[in-house]
Design an enzyme around this catalytic site. Sequence first.
Site, mmCIF file in Angstrom:
data_model
loop_
_atom_site.group_PDB
_atom_site.id
_atom_site.type_symbol
_atom_site.label_atom_id
_atom_site.label_comp_id
_atom_site.label_asym_id
_atom_site.label_seq_id
_atom_site.Cartn_x
_atom_site.Cartn_y
_atom_site.Cartn_z
ATOM 1 N N ASP A 265 -11.769 19.096 -42.068
ATOM 2 C CA ASP A 265 -13.221 19.032 -41.960
ATOM 3 C C ASP A 265 -13.852 18.145 -43.020
ATOM 4 O O ASP A 265 -15.041 17.868 -42.972
ATOM 5 C CB ASP A 265 -13.827 20.437 -42.052
ATOM 6 C CG ASP A 265 -13.575 21.092 -43.406
ATOM 7 O OD1 ASP A 265 -12.676 20.620 -44.130
ATOM 8 O OD2 ASP A 265 -14.269 22.065 -43.732
ATOM 9 N N ASP B 34 -5.450 21.227 -42.799
ATOM 10 C CA ASP B 34 -6.186 21.404 -44.044
ATOM 11 C C ASP B 34 -6.411 22.903 -44.238
ATOM 12 O O ASP B 34 -6.397 23.670 -43.283
ATOM 13 C CB ASP B 34 -7.517 20.653 -43.957
ATOM 14 C CG ASP B 34 -8.363 20.829 -45.194
ATOM 15 O OD1 ASP B 34 -7.815 20.688 -46.296
ATOM 16 O OD2 ASP B 34 -9.567 21.107 -45.063
ATOM 17 N N ASP C 87 -9.872 14.067 -45.278
ATOM 18 C CA ASP C 87 -8.929 14.251 -44.170
ATOM 19 C C ASP C 87 -9.017 13.129 -43.142
ATOM 20 O O ASP C 87 -8.168 13.034 -42.251
ATOM 21 C CB ASP C 87 -9.219 15.577 -43.440
ATOM 22 C CG ASP C 87 -9.104 16.782 -44.339
ATOM 23 O OD1 ASP C 87 -8.155 16.819 -45.134
ATOM 24 O OD2 ASP C 87 -9.966 17.673 -44.254
ATOM 25 N N VAL D 128 0.833 -1.203 0.000
ATOM 26 C CA VAL D 128 0.000 0.000 0.000
ATOM 27 C C VAL D 128 0.866 1.252 0.000
ATOM 28 O O VAL D 128 0.548 2.264 -0.624
ATOM 29 C CB VAL D 128 -0.960 -0.014 1.212
ATOM 30 C CG1 VAL D 128 -1.669 1.331 1.349
ATOM 31 C CG2 VAL D 128 -1.985 -1.122 1.065
#
Length: 925
Positions: free
Chosen positions: A647, A344, A651, A297
């Site tokens: 977009d 892009d 792409d 622990v």
Amino acid sequence: MVTREPAPAHTPTTAEPRTAWHAQDAAAVVSALATDRQSGLLDGEADERRRRYGPNSIAAEPAPSAWSIALLQLKDPMNLMLVAVAIVSVVIGEVPTAIIVAALVVLNVVLGTRQELKARASVDALARMQTPQARVIRGGTLVQLDATDLVPGDVVALEAGDIVPADGRLLTSATLETQEAALTGESAPIAKDPQTLAGADVSLGDRSDMVFQNTSVTRGTATMVVTETGMHTEMGRIASMLSAVAPSKSPLQRELDSLTKVLGIIAWTAVAIIVIIGVLRGDSVTTLLLLGISMGVSAIPTGLPTFVQAMLAFGARQLADAKAVVKNLTDVETLGATSAINSDKTGTLTMNQMTVRSLYFHCRWYTVDGEGYSKSGKITQVAGESVPDFTMLAYGLCLDSDATVSDSGEVVGDPTEAALVVLAAKIGVDAPLTRRTYPRVAEVPFDSAYKFMATFHHLQIDGNTRFVELVKGGPDVVLARCTTAYRPGRQAVPVDEVRDELTAANQTLSEKGLRVLAFAVRRLDGQEDAATADPMPFVEDLTFVGMVGIIDPLRPEAIDAVRTAHEAGIDVRMITGDHAVTASAIGAELGLGPGAIGGTELAAMSDDELAAALPNLHVFGRVTPQDKLRLADLMQKGGAIVAMTGDAVNDAAALKKADIGVAMGSGSEVTKQAGKMVLTDDNFGTLITAIQLGRSIYDKIVSYIRYQMSKLFSLVLLFLVASIFDINDGVALTPLMVLFQHFFITLFPVAVIMLDPAPPNLMSQPPRDPGMPIANRKAFVQWFAYGVLQFAVTLAAMLLAPGDMSTTEANVPMTTAFVVLSIGSILAGLVMRRDPESGLTAPILGALKILSIPLVVTVCAVELGFLQDLLMTTSLTGGQWLACLGWSLIIPVVVEAEKALRRRRHARPIAPISAAAAVDPRRAR
């Protein structure tokens, strides 16, 4: 009707050659598809083909279930180690310890799963799915069907405003133009006609006798025969590429996995040492397991998964507030490591709204301001020149076009013509009213074969009604049909006198990456009947009026965003389907780095040649989806953390391949599914804001791990020394004491780290080296040194505390160690929240308020009866509390002194900047 069976369907793979429908004449295509251009397919034939080819739809990757995400969270090595601790605790009867550890595992899994599902739900909410309709000839009748019902061989009618429902070969067309930005990335509409192309080796963007699924018809009418549907279309091929791109782990995931392995080695090595010592000492099995659990622990950073999830979830919420939605929490941190952006152009860096930027009228230059389809803007000129009479140009802008633009900027028709309508509005002319006032008497529709459009009207000129021909088209074509040209003051001179001047003006506009249209007029008084009967012969002997230069303008924030990226040491490249000349001009305006290349040249380069040339290439024009994927792959192999924005469907594969794929909220559904982040405002600048936030998140994670690992090392050393030298019966702290520390003490310093503001110079530093892991040698030395400091202070406090004077004070050494460790952890969190900057500088008041809570919790753990029974603590006197506070203060004093020495050592005079660095500031780093 022909009954021959169509050619077998192709598999939607990029490697297998496909039928070059564009290189076959229309009759051959119709024959190969076993259809009829007049009557189309029968319903029965269509049903049979639909069973064979499947629906005309793009398959989407199924979203993972909540259970699969939860199982993935549970498989985290840190959680697996905690599960092992919980099982052993049950075996030896340490049920409270087992319950708390199990609760921590459940918390880790639930929190991680909840955040992942929440992020995915945010992305799904962006989708707006619609089923387009198509007008199809079935059995000789024109019917309207869902586009998903189309099959190869269907004959489809198209008109302006339609979405092309499938890939097809044109059979007939009239003035047809399509907008293919979603597929090729080219912003301007493409002229189409059924004329067969000469060869099969023609790039996708130049296949003028083909139309493609999900592109839009901006002008004209056509009929086509469907050649490919569903996953066999060009859109489907791109979607199928996504399944071949394996998702990769984020840099943070890879580093935490590596760190977990190291921690596992440390934890289990320490457990083994303690067990061996216990065996040699003759301890019972139960005692050995208790010591092992206590050690496990202590050595396992139980809060690490929870903190990382919480920190990333906090960052995801901040990103969502900044209009960026992430699918997976680890992508938040990946943003901070970004060293290269492949963006892009159309719709990402630019507005995807054609705009007139320059005007050459009557042999004089004018500048047009305003952006997009907003009708506000001015036309400016050189001071001292007379105000021009734009009447003849305004007639051409309004009457020689068909597009309409509402006052809110909504466009119906060709985007290039929309730019002309907006220019007319800036001149002060209303296009719809002008069209109603001066209707067409005759026209020569635009056709890609002759590249001009002519309309004939009765117009008001100089107070008289004249019959006038208006012509609009390519500059070379229009100029070749002119015999005169207007000079200032509407003085017509022989065109040869100004031909060189007009040619130079056209070249100037073209070199700026502008699409150029020319306007001309001809007066035809008394020839109305002849022009109406056959207008084409009258497109001669024209008078040249002027030219306009049209461009898809940059988003206002794009230039600032690129500059900020460069200051942050991030290389930005523009990758587009536009021609290299247009792309290069946009790149120069953006301030990108040197070098432009076209897709043909790119394809001719080997991977080694391209990798060597990449530092000097920042603009890529006329590229294919495969080119984008290849660039991302090569850059990643070169060690870059690549972000790709886009977009359009073309792409999508590159977005999935990139370390962080960034889709635009207005983009295609396929792109949003492929990307790891969606910009809901389509703002390239939001990406830079997201990168800044990602860097801040990474810094906070590093600060947390520094803090957590220091404490872990101190606990490991404390347990080892206690066991080896049999201090306090070999048990420095009980397992519940350690878990109490993790749950109720360190939680608050972690909150201080999380809420600490980012340093102001965050975006003036280069990206972190992805090859330098969090757990590097220098970091390990620092963690161990800080851990030794906390261990030494805690051990000294334990050894010097009274523990053998009476039964009441038997637990004082252990309680003292617990208190010093708690207060020391609180103060360590304050000073370790920043490095190498001082943790005692402003803002500090908020941090102190938060850290007062664990201080009160520590007092309660020592002084409240039920917590004393649970944790095996005992009350301390006022003097003992002061002693604990004194011991604890040593930790922040030493840490701040060490950081001050490092800052002084690194504060050296700035070396002169080299000439190369002066040209490129990134080299100075």
